[in-house]
Design a protein around this motif. Structure first.
Motif, PDB file in Angstrom:
ATOM      1  N   GLU A  79      37.213  33.822  47.375  1.00  0.00           N
ATOM      2  CA  GLU A  79      35.997  34.290  46.668  1.00  0.00           C
ATOM      3  C   GLU A  79      35.282  35.365  47.481  1.00  0.00           C
ATOM      4  OE1 GLU A  79      33.918  30.586  45.780  1.00  0.00           O
ATOM      5  OE2 GLU A  79      34.859  30.521  43.793  1.00  0.00           O
ATOM      6  N   LYS A  80      35.288  35.189  48.811  1.00  0.00           N
ATOM      7  CA  LYS A  80      34.626  36.174  49.679  1.00  0.00           C
ATOM      8  C   LYS A  80      35.323  37.531  49.568  1.00  0.00           C
ATOM      9  CE  LYS A  80      33.651  33.583  53.600  1.00  0.00           C
ATOM     10  NZ  LYS A  80      33.986  33.415  55.026  1.00  0.00           N
ATOM     11  N   THR A  81      36.655  37.517  49.688  1.00  0.00           N
ATOM     12  CA  THR A  81      37.355  38.816  49.696  1.00  0.00           C
ATOM     13  C   THR A  81      37.365  39.465  48.304  1.00  0.00           C
ATOM     14  OG1 THR A  81      39.457  37.675  49.507  1.00  0.00           O
ATOM     15  CG2 THR A  81      38.875  38.426  51.685  1.00  0.00           C
ATOM     16  N   GLN A  82      37.426  38.640  47.263  1.00  0.00           N
ATOM     17  CA  GLN A  82      37.469  39.204  45.902  1.00  0.00           C
ATOM     18  C   GLN A  82      36.068  39.532  45.375  1.00  0.00           C
ATOM     19  OE1 GLN A  82      40.494  39.652  43.869  1.00  0.00           O
ATOM     20  NE2 GLN A  82      41.308  39.524  45.946  1.00  0.00           N
ATOM     21  N   GLY A  83      35.062  38.873  45.959  1.00  0.00           N
ATOM     22  CA  GLY A  83      33.682  39.119  45.532  1.00  0.00           C
ATOM     23  C   GLY A  83      33.328  38.497  44.190  1.00  0.00           C
ATOM     24  N   ILE A  84      34.195  37.628  43.679  1.00  0.00           N
ATOM     25  CA  ILE A  84      33.898  36.901  42.433  1.00  0.00           C
ATOM     26  C   ILE A  84      34.387  35.457  42.574  1.00  0.00           C
ATOM     27  CG2 ILE A  84      33.859  38.821  40.751  1.00  0.00           C
ATOM     28  CD1 ILE A  84      36.818  38.343  40.196  1.00  0.00           C
ATOM     29  N   SER A  85      33.950  34.588  41.659  1.00  0.00           N
ATOM     30  CA  SER A  85      34.332  33.176  41.753  1.00  0.00           C
ATOM     31  C   SER A  85      35.787  32.967  41.328  1.00  0.00           C
ATOM     32  CB  SER A  85      33.425  32.327  40.861  1.00  0.00           C
ATOM     33  OG  SER A  85      33.708  32.620  39.510  1.00  0.00           O
ATOM     34  N   ALA A 119      36.817  30.932  39.109  1.00  0.00           N
ATOM     35  CA  ALA A 119      36.851  30.907  37.636  1.00  0.00           C
ATOM     36  C   ALA A 119      36.922  32.328  37.079  1.00  0.00           C
ATOM     37  CB  ALA A 119      35.627  30.169  37.101  1.00  0.00           C
ATOM     38  N   GLU A 120      36.171  33.237  37.691  1.00  0.00           N
ATOM     39  CA  GLU A 120      36.192  34.637  37.223  1.00  0.00           C
ATOM     40  C   GLU A 120      37.548  35.295  37.501  1.00  0.00           C
ATOM     41  OE1 GLU A 120      31.470  35.830  37.555  1.00  0.00           O
ATOM     42  OE2 GLU A 120      32.762  35.875  39.316  1.00  0.00           O
ATOM     43  N   ILE A 121      38.131  34.956  38.652  1.00  0.00           N
ATOM     44  CA  ILE A 121      39.453  35.524  38.972  1.00  0.00           C
ATOM     45  C   ILE A 121      40.459  35.106  37.888  1.00  0.00           C
ATOM     46  CG2 ILE A 121      41.380  35.535  40.628  1.00  0.00           C
ATOM     47  CD1 ILE A 121      39.235  35.037  42.850  1.00  0.00           C
ATOM     48  N   PHE A 122      40.427  33.813  37.526  1.00  0.00           N
ATOM     49  CA  PHE A 122      41.337  33.323  36.483  1.00  0.00           C
ATOM     50  C   PHE A 122      41.071  34.032  35.158  1.00  0.00           C
ATOM     51  CE2 PHE A 122      43.994  29.500  37.343  1.00  0.00           C
ATOM     52  CZ  PHE A 122      43.727  29.327  38.689  1.00  0.00           C
ATOM     53  N   SER A 123      39.797  34.150  34.786  1.00  0.00           N
ATOM     54  CA  SER A 123      39.536  34.714  33.450  1.00  0.00           C
ATOM     55  C   SER A 123      39.780  36.219  33.404  1.00  0.00           C
ATOM     56  CB  SER A 123      38.142  34.338  32.944  1.00  0.00           C
ATOM     57  OG  SER A 123      37.180  35.066  33.641  1.00  0.00           O
ATOM     58  N   ARG A 124      39.523  36.927  34.511  1.00  0.00           N
ATOM     59  CA  ARG A 124      39.749  38.385  34.486  1.00  0.00           C
ATOM     60  C   ARG A 124      41.199  38.765  34.707  1.00  0.00           C
ATOM     61  NH1 ARG A 124      35.102  41.324  38.064  1.00  0.00           N
ATOM     62  NH2 ARG A 124      33.369  40.035  37.392  1.00  0.00           N
ATOM     63  N   HIS A 125      41.857  38.041  35.640  1.00  0.00           N
ATOM     64  CA  HIS A 125      43.201  38.476  36.055  1.00  0.00           C
ATOM     65  C   HIS A 125      44.313  37.478  35.762  1.00  0.00           C
ATOM     66  CE1 HIS A 125      41.059  41.628  38.202  1.00  0.00           C
ATOM     67  NE2 HIS A 125      40.357  40.714  38.843  1.00  0.00           N
ATOM     68  N   GLY A 126      43.977  36.232  35.425  1.00  0.00           N
ATOM     69  CA  GLY A 126      45.000  35.237  35.105  1.00  0.00           C
ATOM     70  C   GLY A 126      45.456  34.426  36.319  1.00  0.00           C
ATOM     71  N   GLU A 127      46.164  33.338  36.016  1.00  0.00           N
ATOM     72  CA  GLU A 127      46.579  32.423  37.094  1.00  0.00           C
ATOM     73  C   GLU A 127      47.590  33.055  38.051  1.00  0.00           C
ATOM     74  OE1 GLU A 127      47.907  28.500  35.900  1.00  0.00           O
ATOM     75  OE2 GLU A 127      48.470  27.993  37.970  1.00  0.00           O
ATOM     76  N   TYR A 165      47.982  36.070  39.080  1.00  0.00           N
ATOM     77  CA  TYR A 165      47.289  36.913  40.064  1.00  0.00           C
ATOM     78  C   TYR A 165      46.605  36.034  41.119  1.00  0.00           C
ATOM     79  CZ  TYR A 165      43.843  40.116  42.079  1.00  0.00           C
ATOM     80  OH  TYR A 165      43.086  40.844  42.951  1.00  0.00           O
ATOM     81  N   PHE A 166      45.938  34.967  40.635  1.00  0.00           N
ATOM     82  CA  PHE A 166      45.284  34.059  41.582  1.00  0.00           C
ATOM     83  C   PHE A 166      46.299  33.497  42.576  1.00  0.00           C
ATOM     84  CE2 PHE A 166      44.365  29.654  42.815  1.00  0.00           C
ATOM     85  CZ  PHE A 166      43.217  29.865  43.568  1.00  0.00           C
ATOM     86  N   ARG A 167      47.484  33.098  42.073  1.00  0.00           N
ATOM     87  CA  ARG A 167      48.493  32.500  42.964  1.00  0.00           C
ATOM     88  C   ARG A 167      48.959  33.505  44.031  1.00  0.00           C
ATOM     89  NH1 ARG A 167      47.074  27.505  42.454  1.00  0.00           N
ATOM     90  NH2 ARG A 167      47.162  26.794  40.320  1.00  0.00           N
ATOM     91  N   ILE A 168      49.020  34.763  43.673  1.00  0.00           N
ATOM     92  CA  ILE A 168      49.452  35.790  44.634  1.00  0.00           C
ATOM     93  C   ILE A 168      48.406  35.937  45.749  1.00  0.00           C
ATOM     94  CG2 ILE A 168      49.902  38.288  44.907  1.00  0.00           C
ATOM     95  CD1 ILE A 168      51.097  38.142  41.999  1.00  0.00           C
ATOM     96  N   ILE A 169      47.138  36.002  45.352  1.00  0.00           N
ATOM     97  CA  ILE A 169      46.121  36.173  46.405  1.00  0.00           C
ATOM     98  C   ILE A 169      45.897  34.870  47.171  1.00  0.00           C
ATOM     99  CG2 ILE A 169      44.930  38.214  45.467  1.00  0.00           C
ATOM    100  CD1 ILE A 169      42.863  36.384  44.271  1.00  0.00           C
ATOM    101  N   GLU A 170      46.187  33.748  46.515  1.00  0.00           N
ATOM    102  CA  GLU A 170      46.088  32.461  47.213  1.00  0.00           C
ATOM    103  C   GLU A 170      47.142  32.422  48.325  1.00  0.00           C
ATOM    104  OE1 GLU A 170      47.381  28.888  45.015  1.00  0.00           O
ATOM    105  OE2 GLU A 170      45.667  27.833  45.874  1.00  0.00           O
ATOM    106  N   THR A 171      48.352  32.855  48.017  1.00  0.00           N
ATOM    107  CA  THR A 171      49.418  32.884  49.031  1.00  0.00           C
ATOM    108  C   THR A 171      49.032  33.828  50.170  1.00  0.00           C
ATOM    109  OG1 THR A 171      51.172  32.288  47.486  1.00  0.00           O
ATOM    110  CG2 THR A 171      51.845  33.502  49.453  1.00  0.00           C
ATOM    111  N   ALA A 172      48.486  34.979  49.827  1.00  0.00           N
ATOM    112  CA  ALA A 172      48.092  35.943  50.865  1.00  0.00           C
ATOM    113  C   ALA A 172      47.058  35.303  51.795  1.00  0.00           C
ATOM    114  CB  ALA A 172      47.531  37.205  50.222  1.00  0.00           C
TER     115      ALA A 172
END
Ligand code: S3P
Length: 174
Positions: free
Chosen positions: A45-51, A53-61, A63-70
């Motif tokens: 959330e800090k690096t993306q600047g959004i929650s 929930a917002e990451i999921f709704s704007r970019h999908g799961e 995308y979230f999994r990719i940044i989660e791995t990073a």
């Protein structure tokens, strides 16, 4: 209580389904052991600047999994920290390997009913936004159970406070 010296270099990693108390237990562990706490979802959330929930709704799961791995790959190699990972983190082999390489993984568990009660009234978990949350929890749990079982040491949190769970984990390491 101070952790044994051998552990000071290793990380304590918490995983497990949403609502099993990872964040609260991680805070207690961090406090009791004097180890820095890294909450992977908060870092994202800090690096993306959004929650989340917002990451999921704007970019999908996906995308979230990719940044989660990073984020996991970035923090897994720290030394002597407490890492609280999201409930889906150990579904990816890459994440699991990185976390296991530098840490001892504990997987928190609770019954589907307890998870429903603990997550009730919380709309920050995109994967639980559906008509029948109880059914969704049971389905996801069934699907993920094998991943959780091989991830680490299972700790049942049922009827226990975060402090009690943290002490149980310290007892297993000591
Ligand atoms: C997820 C769990 C969440 C968060 C995201 C996905 C999952 O973290 O990472 O919503 O797939 O189980 P918590 O387990 O801390 O709720």
């Amino acid at each position: 209580m101070l952790p044994p010296k051998a552990l000071m270099m290793k990380n304590i990693v918490l995983t497990g389904f949403m609502g099993t108390g990872k964040s609260e237990v991680a805070r207690e562990l961090s406090r009791l052991c004097g180890m820095r706490l890294i909450d992977i979802d908060q870092e994202i959330e800090k690096t993306q600047g959004i929650s989340i929930a917002e990451i999921f709704s704007r970019h999908g799961e996906e995308y979230f999994r990719i940044i989660e791995t990073a984020a996991i790959l970035q923090f897994a190699s720290e030394q002597g920290v407490v890492i609280s990972s999201g409930g889906g983190a150990v579904l990816r082999e890459e994440n699991l390997k990185a976390l296991q390489a530098h840490g001892i993984i504990f997987c928190l568990t609770a019954s589907p009913e307890t998870i429903r009660l603990r997550t009730a009234g919380n709309n920050n978990r995109p994967l639980l936004q559906c008509d029948d949350r109880q059914v969704r929890i049971s389905e996801l749990l069934k699907e993920r159970q094998p991943f959780y079982e091989r991830a680490g040491i299972m700790i049942n949190t049922e009827g226990k406070t975060p402090l009690e769970v943290a002490n149980e984990i310290i007892g297993k390491i000591s």
